[in-house]
Design a protein around this motif. Structure first.
Motif, mmCIF file in Angstrom:
data_model
loop_
_atom_site.group_PDB
_atom_site.id
_atom_site.type_symbol
_atom_site.label_atom_id
_atom_site.label_comp_id
_atom_site.label_asym_id
_atom_site.label_seq_id
_atom_site.Cartn_x
_atom_site.Cartn_y
_atom_site.Cartn_z
ATOM 1 N N CYS A 121 21.798 -2.364 44.292
ATOM 2 C CA CYS A 121 22.016 -3.046 43.014
ATOM 3 C C CYS A 121 23.113 -2.348 42.221
ATOM 4 C CB CYS A 121 20.722 -3.048 42.213
ATOM 5 S SG CYS A 121 19.391 -3.928 43.048
ATOM 6 N N GLN A 122 23.635 -3.046 41.238
ATOM 7 C CA GLN A 122 24.606 -2.436 40.321
ATOM 8 C C GLN A 122 23.926 -1.281 39.604
ATOM 9 O OE1 GLN A 122 27.728 -3.003 40.121
ATOM 10 N NE2 GLN A 122 28.031 -5.037 41.035
ATOM 11 N N PRO A 123 24.645 -0.189 39.373
ATOM 12 C CA PRO A 123 23.996 0.986 38.792
ATOM 13 C C PRO A 123 23.644 0.812 37.314
ATOM 14 C CG PRO A 123 26.347 1.365 39.082
ATOM 15 C CD PRO A 123 26.068 0.017 39.667
ATOM 16 N N GLY A 124 22.700 1.637 36.869
ATOM 17 C CA GLY A 124 22.469 1.810 35.436
ATOM 18 C C GLY A 124 21.411 0.929 34.809
ATOM 19 N N GLN A 125 20.904 -0.050 35.550
ATOM 20 C CA GLN A 125 19.938 -0.976 34.944
ATOM 21 C C GLN A 125 18.573 -0.932 35.632
ATOM 22 O OE1 GLN A 125 20.125 -3.239 32.175
ATOM 23 N NE2 GLN A 125 21.682 -1.696 31.746
ATOM 24 N N ASN A 126 18.395 0.022 36.541
ATOM 25 C CA ASN A 126 17.104 0.155 37.215
ATOM 26 C C ASN A 126 16.685 -1.158 37.886
ATOM 27 O OD1 ASN A 126 15.187 1.993 37.843
ATOM 28 N ND2 ASN A 126 13.943 1.686 36.007
ATOM 29 N N TYR A 127 17.671 -1.897 38.373
ATOM 30 C CA TYR A 127 17.380 -3.235 38.908
ATOM 31 C C TYR A 127 16.410 -3.193 40.092
ATOM 32 C CZ TYR A 127 21.156 -5.599 36.284
ATOM 33 O OH TYR A 127 21.950 -6.143 35.306
ATOM 34 N N ALA A 128 16.591 -2.203 40.990
ATOM 35 C CA ALA A 128 15.775 -2.201 42.216
ATOM 36 C C ALA A 128 14.290 -2.081 41.874
ATOM 37 C CB ALA A 128 16.217 -1.059 43.132
ATOM 38 N N ALA A 129 13.959 -1.138 40.994
ATOM 39 C CA ALA A 129 12.542 -0.966 40.634
ATOM 40 C C ALA A 129 12.028 -2.185 39.887
ATOM 41 C CB ALA A 129 12.385 0.293 39.774
ATOM 42 N N ARG A 130 12.894 -2.827 39.105
ATOM 43 C CA ARG A 130 12.453 -4.019 38.358
ATOM 44 C C ARG A 130 12.199 -5.190 39.312
ATOM 45 N NH1 ARG A 130 17.095 -4.208 33.943
ATOM 46 N NH2 ARG A 130 16.243 -6.279 33.500
ATOM 47 N N GLN A 184 11.389 -4.834 42.446
ATOM 48 C CA GLN A 184 10.184 -4.426 43.183
ATOM 49 C C GLN A 184 8.918 -4.768 42.367
ATOM 50 O OE1 GLN A 184 9.339 -0.176 43.298
ATOM 51 N NE2 GLN A 184 8.878 -0.318 45.476
ATOM 52 N N ALA A 185 8.952 -4.474 41.070
ATOM 53 C CA ALA A 185 7.773 -4.741 40.220
ATOM 54 C C ALA A 185 7.495 -6.242 40.133
ATOM 55 C CB ALA A 185 7.994 -4.152 38.828
ATOM 56 N N LYS A 186 8.551 -7.044 40.047
ATOM 57 C CA LYS A 186 8.371 -8.508 40.002
ATOM 58 C C LYS A 186 7.754 -8.995 41.311
ATOM 59 C CE LYS A 186 10.839 -9.566 36.189
ATOM 60 N NZ LYS A 186 10.136 -10.027 34.999
ATOM 61 N N CYS A 187 8.230 -8.464 42.428
ATOM 62 C CA CYS A 187 7.687 -8.877 43.735
ATOM 63 C C CYS A 187 6.198 -8.532 43.796
ATOM 64 C CB CYS A 187 8.443 -8.215 44.884
ATOM 65 S SG CYS A 187 10.070 -8.925 45.154
ATOM 66 N N LEU A 188 5.851 -7.356 43.292
ATOM 67 C CA LEU A 188 4.446 -6.935 43.315
ATOM 68 C C LEU A 188 3.589 -7.905 42.499
ATOM 69 C CD1 LEU A 188 2.539 -4.758 44.380
ATOM 70 C CD2 LEU A 188 3.063 -3.379 42.370
ATOM 71 N N GLU A 189 4.092 -8.296 41.333
ATOM 72 C CA GLU A 189 3.351 -9.292 40.520
ATOM 73 C C GLU A 189 3.120 -10.571 41.313
ATOM 74 O OE1 GLU A 189 5.532 -8.005 36.373
ATOM 75 O OE2 GLU A 189 5.651 -10.117 36.948
ATOM 76 N N LYS A 190 4.083 -10.866 42.225
ATOM 77 C CA LYS A 190 3.998 -12.105 43.015
ATOM 78 C C LYS A 190 3.342 -11.841 44.378
ATOM 79 C CE LYS A 190 8.385 -13.401 40.889
ATOM 80 N NZ LYS A 190 8.086 -14.543 40.040
ATOM 81 N N ASP A 191 2.595 -10.746 44.476
ATOM 82 C CA ASP A 191 1.831 -10.407 45.684
ATOM 83 C C ASP A 191 2.717 -10.143 46.896
ATOM 84 O OD1 ASP A 191 -0.533 -10.581 44.281
ATOM 85 O OD2 ASP A 191 -0.834 -12.693 44.779
#
Ligand SMILES: Cc1ncc(COP(=O)(O)O)c(C=O)c1O
Length: 439
Positions: A374-383, A385-392
């Motif tokens: 992902c583009q740096p500086g926005q913590n996109y990867a973890a965000r 990942q968290a959305k995917c987890l919410e979606k099981d």
């Protein structure tokens, strides 16, 4: 214990040093899904970090293990041969990327197998030093901690580590300063060869060829960000090894057993390793690792100098035999090569789409060893990942750069891949729609 108390109990009694993606408690797994004690069913694009590559509880593997448990559980290698150990070698020989790789030693974990490769390399060459790549991950034992250069966290505070380890740049085209400053004229298909120059300098300045036993490389950088090197680079490293009597050790713990669409990633680069390290996918979840090398090198070791209580456990070896057979019976490699482009296709579309392009820096990988940087500086990867987890759905981040690695089962169905792609796409869309954050 009540289901609702299990996670709390785990947090209280399990070493804090273990990080985890979620505090869900897994109860069962079948194919591409895991189910938690609370009944949540999740699509698993982690495979337990590239281990359950044929899906959870693959029926043929489970059957082989059940049968072996009624025959012989532990046939310690310093006592006698046991049948599954020999059958496993018979199954692995045709998979080897080069016919010179004909002599095996089995261990339990990937780190132990890497250490076995260090022992073999030092003993066979009568030299001590080891070269590893920046960004590499080789494990967490005292030797491998110092060979791991993907993040400082793995070695921080644990020194002194094994001495005699030197590191040099891996050809990471997306982060290569020469490629960046030439507008990516240099890339995966057209290497600037700067990492080769750096390696040659290292051999002149810091560790002379006469002191250097081996160069360890993951043919696709794993924990470092799922980065395939240019073919010309790896071939040049082979030449440097040949010229200087240095052994080339390929750590295929993560990239092996079909992950990249070939049995071993090195086949993409036509490079012969002197020692190949394997683990993870070899037994689909049963603890097993190993090294394979030329008989002439392996036979230099004194009888009795190698071994270990659980290495090459009979149940794990039986699982390994079933895995090798499943690759043939189920045409697993064909599936990898069909499913991989479906996922990268979606990611590349997102990279072009003005709504999502700001999230995406690089899409790369081979087979089903795929990454979204992902583009740096926005913590996109973890965000994401968290959305995917919410979606099981379980996915993993990796690397010091903001990267997601996708590790779906190699035999994932077209339908489950489509479902995974849809969830990941929704997660990217949502994160792209959230606007900038300050970190
Ligand atoms: C390339 C590579 N080598 C070695 C290891 C260490 O394996 P283990 O965790 O089984 O010790 C890993 C683990 O992720 C790995 O990816």
């Amino acid at each position: 214990m009540a289901h609702s108390k299990l996670a709390e109990f785990g947090v209280k009694h399990i070493a804090k040093g273990i990080g985890r993606l979620t505090n869900e408690v897994l109860e069962s797994g079948a194919g591409s899904y895991v189910t938690t004690t609370s009944g949540r069913r999740m699509l698993d694009f982690t495979c337990g970090i590239g281990v359950t590559n044929l899906g959870h509880c693959h029926p043929a593997v489970t059957k082989a293990v059940q049968h072996q448990a009624t025959q012989l559980v532990h046939g310690q290698v310093n006592i006698a041969f046991h049948k599954p150990y020999l059958q496993l070698i018979e199954s692995l020989l045709p998979m080897m990327p080069h016919k010179s790789l004909d002599t095996f030693f089995f261990w339990n974990s990937g780190s132990e197998a890497v250490e076995a490769a260090v022992k073999l390399a030092r003993h066979a060459t009568k030299k001590q030093n080891i070269i590893v790549m920046q960004g590499s991950y080789h494990g967490r034992t005292f030797a491998t901690m110092n060979m791991t250069r993907s993040k400082t966290i793995y070695g921080e505070g644990f020194a002194p580590l094994m001495p005699g380890v030197f590191s040099v740049d891996f050809p990471y085209c997306a982060q290569c300063s020469i490629a960046k400053h030439s507008d990516f004229k240099y890339n995966y298909d057209n290497c600037c060869m700067d990492p080769v120059s750096k390696l040659e300098l290292l051999l002149k300045r810091e560790t002379s060829p006469s002191d250097t036993a081996a160069i360890f490389i993951e043919p696709v950088l794993g924990e470092g960000g799922y980065v395939p090197p240019p073919k010309a680079y790896l071939q040049k490293v082979r030449e440097i090894c040949d010229k200087n009597n240095i052994l080339l050790v390929l750590d295929e713990v993560q990239s092996g057993f079909g992950r990249t669409g070939k049995y071993f990633a090195t086949e993409h680069f036509d490079v012969r390793p002197d020692i190949l390290v394997m683990a993870k996918g070899i037994a689909n979840g049963f603890p097993l690792s190993g090294i394979v090398s030329r008989k002439e090198l392996m036979d230099m070791q004194k009888t009795g100098s190698m071994g270990g209580t659980y290495g090459g456990n009979a149940i794990s070896c039986a699982a390994g035999v079933a895995v090798a057979k499943a690759f043939q019976d189920e045409k697993v490699l064909e599936n990898v090569n069909a499913r991989g482009p479906e996922l990268t296709g979606m990611l590349k579309e997102c990279a072009k789409d003005p709504k999502t392009s700001k999230v995406i820096y690089d899409v790369r990988g081979l087979g089903l060893m795929l990454a979204l940087e992902c583009q740096p500086g926005q913590n996109y990867a973890a965000r994401i990942q968290a959305k995917c987890l919410e979606k099981d759905m379980l996915i993993l981040t990796t690397s010091i750069y903001d990267t997601i690695r996708f590790i779906p089962p190699l035999n994932i169905s077209k339908e489950d891949m489509a479902k995974g792609i849809q969830i990941i796409k929704e997660a990217i869309d949502e994160v792209a729609g959230e606007g900038q954050r300050v970190y």
